[in-house]
Design a protein around this motif. Structure first.
Motif, short mmCIF file in Angstrom:
data_model
loop_
_atom_site.label_atom_id
_atom_site.label_comp_id
_atom_site.label_asym_id
_atom_site.label_seq_id
_atom_site.Cartn_x
_atom_site.Cartn_y
_atom_site.Cartn_z
N ALA A 1 0.84 -1.20 0.00
CA ALA A 1 0.00 0.00 0.00
C ALA A 1 0.87 1.25 0.00
O ALA A 1 0.55 2.24 -0.68
N GLY A 2 1.96 1.22 0.74
CA GLY A 2 2.89 2.35 0.72
C GLY A 2 3.47 2.59 -0.67
O GLY A 2 3.62 3.74 -1.10
N ALA A 3 3.76 1.49 -1.38
CA ALA A 3 4.28 1.62 -2.74
C ALA A 3 3.22 2.21 -3.67
O ALA A 3 3.52 3.07 -4.51
N VAL A 4 1.97 1.77 -3.53
CA VAL A 4 0.89 2.29 -4.38
C VAL A 4 0.68 3.78 -4.11
O VAL A 4 0.52 4.58 -5.05
N VAL A 5 0.67 4.19 -2.86
CA VAL A 5 0.50 5.61 -2.53
C VAL A 5 1.68 6.42 -3.05
O VAL A 5 1.50 7.51 -3.60
N ALA A 6 2.89 5.90 -2.92
CA ALA A 6 4.07 6.61 -3.40
C ALA A 6 4.02 6.78 -4.92
O ALA A 6 4.34 7.86 -5.44
N VAL A 7 3.63 5.74 -5.63
CA VAL A 7 3.51 5.83 -7.08
C VAL A 7 2.42 6.84 -7.44
O VAL A 7 2.57 7.61 -8.40
N SER A 8 1.34 6.87 -6.68
CA SER A 8 0.26 7.83 -6.93
C SER A 8 0.75 9.26 -6.76
O SER A 8 0.43 10.13 -7.56
N LEU A 9 1.48 9.50 -5.69
CA LEU A 9 2.03 10.84 -5.48
C LEU A 9 3.03 11.22 -6.56
O LEU A 9 3.09 12.38 -6.98
N GLY A 10 3.78 10.23 -7.03
CA GLY A 10 4.74 10.49 -8.10
C GLY A 10 4.08 10.80 -9.43
O GLY A 10 4.68 11.45 -10.29
N ALA A 11 2.83 10.37 -9.61
CA ALA A 11 2.12 10.62 -10.86
C ALA A 11 1.54 12.01 -10.93
O ALA A 11 1.12 12.46 -12.00
N LEU A 12 1.49 12.71 -9.81
CA LEU A 12 0.93 14.06 -9.79
C LEU A 12 1.90 15.05 -10.43
O LEU A 12 3.11 14.89 -10.32
N PRO A 13 1.36 16.07 -11.08
CA PRO A 13 2.26 17.08 -11.67
C PRO A 13 2.99 17.86 -10.58
O PRO A 13 2.45 18.10 -9.50
N GLU A 14 4.21 18.26 -10.88
CA GLU A 14 5.01 19.00 -9.92
C GLU A 14 4.43 20.40 -9.74
O GLU A 14 3.94 21.02 -10.67
N ARG A 15 4.53 20.89 -8.54
CA ARG A 15 4.01 22.23 -8.22
C ARG A 15 5.16 23.12 -7.80
O ARG A 15 6.27 22.66 -7.50
N SER A 16 4.90 24.40 -7.74
CA SER A 16 5.95 25.35 -7.37
C SER A 16 6.15 25.44 -5.86
O SER A 16 7.20 25.82 -5.39
N SER A 17 5.14 25.07 -5.08
CA SER A 17 5.22 25.15 -3.63
C SER A 17 6.16 24.07 -3.09
O SER A 17 6.23 22.97 -3.64
N ILE A 18 6.85 24.38 -2.02
CA ILE A 18 7.74 23.40 -1.41
C ILE A 18 6.95 22.33 -0.66
O ILE A 18 7.41 21.21 -0.50
N ASN A 19 5.74 22.65 -0.22
CA ASN A 19 4.91 21.71 0.52
C ASN A 19 3.65 21.38 -0.27
O ASN A 19 2.54 21.44 0.24
N TRP A 20 3.80 21.01 -1.52
CA TRP A 20 2.64 20.80 -2.37
C TRP A 20 1.82 19.59 -1.95
O TRP A 20 0.62 19.56 -2.17
N VAL A 21 2.43 18.59 -1.34
CA VAL A 21 1.67 17.42 -0.88
C VAL A 21 0.72 17.83 0.25
O VAL A 21 -0.42 17.38 0.30
N GLY A 22 1.16 18.69 1.12
CA GLY A 22 0.31 19.15 2.21
C GLY A 22 -0.87 19.99 1.75
O GLY A 22 -1.84 20.14 2.48
N GLU A 23 -0.78 20.53 0.55
CA GLU A 23 -1.87 21.34 0.00
C GLU A 23 -2.92 20.53 -0.75
O GLU A 23 -3.92 21.08 -1.19
N LEU A 24 -2.69 19.23 -0.91
CA LEU A 24 -3.66 18.39 -1.61
C LEU A 24 -4.93 18.22 -0.78
O LEU A 24 -4.86 18.16 0.45
#
Length: 146
Positions: free
Chosen positions: A93-116
């Protein structure tokens, strides 16, 4: 009347059973979206509906953990099976979530994951896997019955 315990009757280990079930539910319900305007949520259920593939391994391992947790109170072997399957599910499950996060487009914010926009899936998975680990520690201290 014979009151002796039968091996085929479930005797659940509460922590292993509830932790595995919570992790499975957390895997299936929504985790996060790419942004507030997107309708599609990342979740295990969404992966299973669209492509499946190796993401089925998470569901299979957590289902094994749930069923082994039903008899884990009666048998250390079932408790070990429940813990092993849950740890395998945690890794996958950790691998699936990591791959999912990796598929998201990159953002300019340093904490873009926290903004999801997040759903309840990831916190529920974390609580479930933590409960399984707590149950595993209790299982190690319990003397074997058979």
């Amino acid at each position: 009347m014979d009151d002796s315990p039968r091996w085929y009757r479930p005797a659940p280990d509460v922590l292993l059973l509830t932790g595995s079930a919570a992790a499975l539910l957390g895997y299936l319900i929504p985790w996060f979206r790419a942004s507030r305007v997107h309708q599609w949520w990342y979740s295990g259920w969404a992966y299973l509906e669209t492509e499946g593939g190796w993401t089925w391994l998470v569901v299979v391992s957590l289902v094994i953990a749930v069923f082994a947790g039903l008899w884990a109170g009666r048998s250390v072997a079932f408790a070990r099976l429940a813990v092993g399957a849950a740890v395998a599910g945690m890794f996958l499950a950790g691998a699936v979530v990591a791959v999912s996060l990796g598929a998201l487009p990159e953002r300019s914010s340093i904490n873009w994951v926290g903004e999801l926009p997040f759903g309840m899936g990831l916190p529920l998975m974390a609580v479930g896997f933590g409960t399984v680990v707590a149950g595993a520690l209790g299982t190690v201290r319990r003397p074997p019955e058979w």
